[in-house]
Scaffold this active site. Structure first.
Site, PDB file in Angstrom:
ATOM      1  N   ASN A 202       4.595  -5.879  -3.307  1.00 53.24           N
ATOM      2  CA  ASN A 202       5.219  -4.604  -3.681  1.00 53.24           C
ATOM      3  C   ASN A 202       6.119  -4.215  -2.514  1.00 53.24           C
ATOM      4  O   ASN A 202       5.630  -3.746  -1.489  1.00 53.24           O
ATOM      5  CB  ASN A 202       4.132  -3.545  -3.927  1.00 53.24           C
ATOM      6  CG  ASN A 202       4.712  -2.157  -4.127  1.00 53.24           C
ATOM      7  OD1 ASN A 202       5.894  -1.997  -4.415  1.00 53.24           O
ATOM      8  ND2 ASN A 202       3.878  -1.129  -3.972  1.00 53.24           N
TER       9      ASN A 202
ATOM     10  N   LYS B 284       8.274  -1.908  -2.244  1.00 52.30           N
ATOM     11  CA  LYS B 284       8.554  -0.468  -2.068  1.00 52.30           C
ATOM     12  C   LYS B 284      10.055  -0.256  -1.838  1.00 52.30           C
ATOM     13  O   LYS B 284      10.858  -0.943  -2.464  1.00 52.30           O
ATOM     14  CB  LYS B 284       7.678   0.100  -0.950  1.00 52.30           C
ATOM     15  CG  LYS B 284       6.204  -0.280  -1.134  1.00 52.30           C
ATOM     16  CD  LYS B 284       5.259   0.476  -0.266  1.00 52.30           C
ATOM     17  CE  LYS B 284       3.829   0.026  -0.573  1.00 52.30           C
ATOM     18  NZ  LYS B 284       2.813   0.798   0.098  1.00 52.30           N
TER      19      LYS B 284
ATOM     20  N   GLU C 268       1.915   6.187  -4.401  1.00 51.30           N
ATOM     21  CA  GLU C 268       3.078   6.877  -3.821  1.00 51.30           C
ATOM     22  C   GLU C 268       3.867   7.604  -4.899  1.00 51.30           C
ATOM     23  O   GLU C 268       4.433   8.672  -4.658  1.00 51.30           O
ATOM     24  CB  GLU C 268       3.953   5.863  -3.059  1.00 51.30           C
ATOM     25  CG  GLU C 268       3.305   5.456  -1.743  1.00 51.30           C
ATOM     26  CD  GLU C 268       3.592   4.035  -1.306  1.00 51.30           C
ATOM     27  OE1 GLU C 268       4.566   3.432  -1.791  1.00 51.30           O
ATOM     28  OE2 GLU C 268       2.819   3.522  -0.466  1.00 51.30           O
TER      29      GLU C 268
ATOM     30  N   GLU D 291      -6.374   0.399  -5.625  1.00 51.01           N
ATOM     31  CA  GLU D 291      -5.783   0.667  -4.314  1.00 51.01           C
ATOM     32  C   GLU D 291      -6.295   1.996  -3.770  1.00 51.01           C
ATOM     33  O   GLU D 291      -5.786   3.065  -4.123  1.00 51.01           O
ATOM     34  CB  GLU D 291      -4.262   0.756  -4.437  1.00 51.01           C
ATOM     35  CG  GLU D 291      -3.621  -0.509  -4.950  1.00 51.01           C
ATOM     36  CD  GLU D 291      -2.205  -0.684  -4.428  1.00 51.01           C
ATOM     37  OE1 GLU D 291      -1.940  -1.709  -3.820  1.00 51.01           O
ATOM     38  OE2 GLU D 291      -1.384   0.233  -4.603  1.00 51.01           O
TER      39      GLU D 291
HETATM   40  P1  PGA Z   1       0.065  -1.992   1.939  1.00 52.29           P
HETATM   41  O1  PGA Z   1       0.530  -1.436   0.521  1.00 52.29           O
HETATM   42  O2  PGA Z   1      -0.330  -3.427   1.725  1.00 52.29           O
HETATM   43  O3  PGA Z   1       1.275  -1.850   2.829  1.00 52.29           O
HETATM   44  O4  PGA Z   1      -1.071  -1.155   2.375  1.00 52.29           O
HETATM   45  C1  PGA Z   1      -0.152  -1.810  -0.635  1.00 52.29           C
HETATM   46  C2  PGA Z   1       0.465  -1.103  -1.813  1.00 52.29           C
HETATM   47  O5  PGA Z   1       0.858   0.060  -1.652  1.00 52.29           O
HETATM   48  O6  PGA Z   1       0.565  -1.671  -2.918  1.00 52.29           O
END
Ligand code: PGA
Length: 255
Positions: A13, A15, A100, A170
Site C-alpha cells: 500500500n 499511500k 487513514e 490493521e
Molecule cells: P505500515 O502501513 O506498514 O507503514 O505500518 C500499513 C498500512 O497502512 O497498510
C-alpha cells in the site's frame, strides 16, 4: 484450520508516495526479486500512478491495485474514481476502508460497505481494512469492534462475491508507528475476523477467505507473522516502498 484453503497475498500500500516515473523504476527493481513468489503479489498505488504501474508490471507476477474507489458508477462527484474506471485501467484490486481514510476523510462503516459492493460488482477484488484504535483495545472492545466492522463491510455481499474479498486486519496503533502487533495479537485479531465471517457465511466458507495482517510488517518480522494460522499474508505500507524489503516479505509468505 487449513492455510492451504486460501491464497496468501502480499499487497503493498504505497499511500501518497511515488510519482509515475518513480513507480516505473520501483516496479522494474521489484520484478526480478519477486518473480518466484509462491503467493500473490499486489501493489496498490496512487490513482495517478496506475497507468505506469500496469505498464511496468505487464508480463510479470505483480498485479496492480488502487487505494480507494467511489461507490457510484458515474456522476457529479468531483475528484472521485469509479470501479469501472479502475477496471478499464488494468486494476485488479482495491483497498477499501483503510484507517487513514476512516480517520482523515470521513470514511464510515456504511461507505466502506458501499465501496466494497461497487468494487465487487465491477469484478475487482476488495481488500477491506478493519482495525481497532489503542483506546478501543485498552477498553477491551477489540473483538466486538473487529466483528462489527467486518460484518458491516460485508453487508449484502453474497457468498459467491466473498471469493473476491480479502480482509486486512490493521490495528490502528500499529500503522506507520513502527509498533507491530505481536504474532499472537495478529493471529488473534485475524481469528476474530474469521469468526465474524463464519457467523454470517458458515465456518467452511470462512476458512477460504484470505485475511491479511497489516501494521509495521517488515523484512524482519514478516516470517513470524505470516507463519501464524490465521495470517494469510500482509498489507504492507512503508516496507513496500523498498524493493529489497518488500521482496523479503514476499519470500516469507511464499514458504
Ligand atoms: P505500515 O502501513 O506498514 O507503514 O505500518 C500499513 C498500512 O497502512 O497498510
Amino acid at each position: 484450520m487449513n492455510k492451504k484453503l486460501r491464497p496468501a497475498v502480499i499487497a503493498g500500500n504505497w499511500k501518497m508516495n511515488k510519482t509515475p516515473a518513480e513507480t516505473t523504476a520501483l516496479i522494474n527493481e521489484m520484478k526480478p526479486l519477486v518473480k518466484d513468489a509462491n503467493c500473490k503479489v499486489v501493489l496498490c498505488v496512487p490513482f495517478i500512478d496506475i497507468a505506469a504501474a500496469v505498464a511496468a508490471a505487464e508480463g510479470s507476477n505483480i498485479e496492480i491495485g488502487a487505494e480507494n474507489v467511489h461507490f457510484k458508477e458515474s456522476g457529479a462527484y468531483t475528484g472521485e474514481i469509479s470501479a469501472q474506471m479502475l477496471v478499464e485501467s488494468g486494476v485488479k484490486y482495491v483497498v477499501i476502508g483503510h484507517s487513514e481514510r476512516r480517520q482523515y476523510f470521513g470514511e464510515t462503516d456504511q461507505t466502506v460497505n458501499l465501496r466494497t459492493l461497487a468494487a465487487l460488482n465491477a469484478g475487482l477484488t476488495a481488500i477491506v481494512c478493519v482495525g481497532e484504535t489503542l483506546e478501543q483495545r485498552e477498553l477491551g472492545y477489540t473483538e466486538t469492534l473487529l466483528k462489527f466492522q467486518t460484518k458491516m463491510a460485508l453487508t449484502n455481499v453474497t457468498k459467491d462475491q466473498l471469493k473476491n474479498v480479502i480482509i486486512a486486519y490493521e490495528p490502528v496503533w500499529a500503522i506507520g508507528t513502527g509498533v507491530t502487533a505481536t504474532a499472537e495479537q495478529a493471529d488473534e485479531g485475524n481469528g476474530y475476523v474469521r469468526e465474524a465471517i463464519a457467523e454470517v457465511y458458515g465456518k467452511d466458507v470462512a476458512e477460504t477467505v484470505t485475511i491479511q495482517y497489516g501494521g509495521s510488517m517488515n523484512a524482519k518480522n514478516a516470517d513470524e507473522l505470516v507463519a501464524k494460522t490465521n495470517v494469510d499474508g500482509g498489507l504492507i505500507g512503508g516496507a513496500s516502498l523498498k524493493a529489497e524489503d518488500f521482496s523479503i516479505i514476499v519470500k516469507a509468505a511464499s514458504k
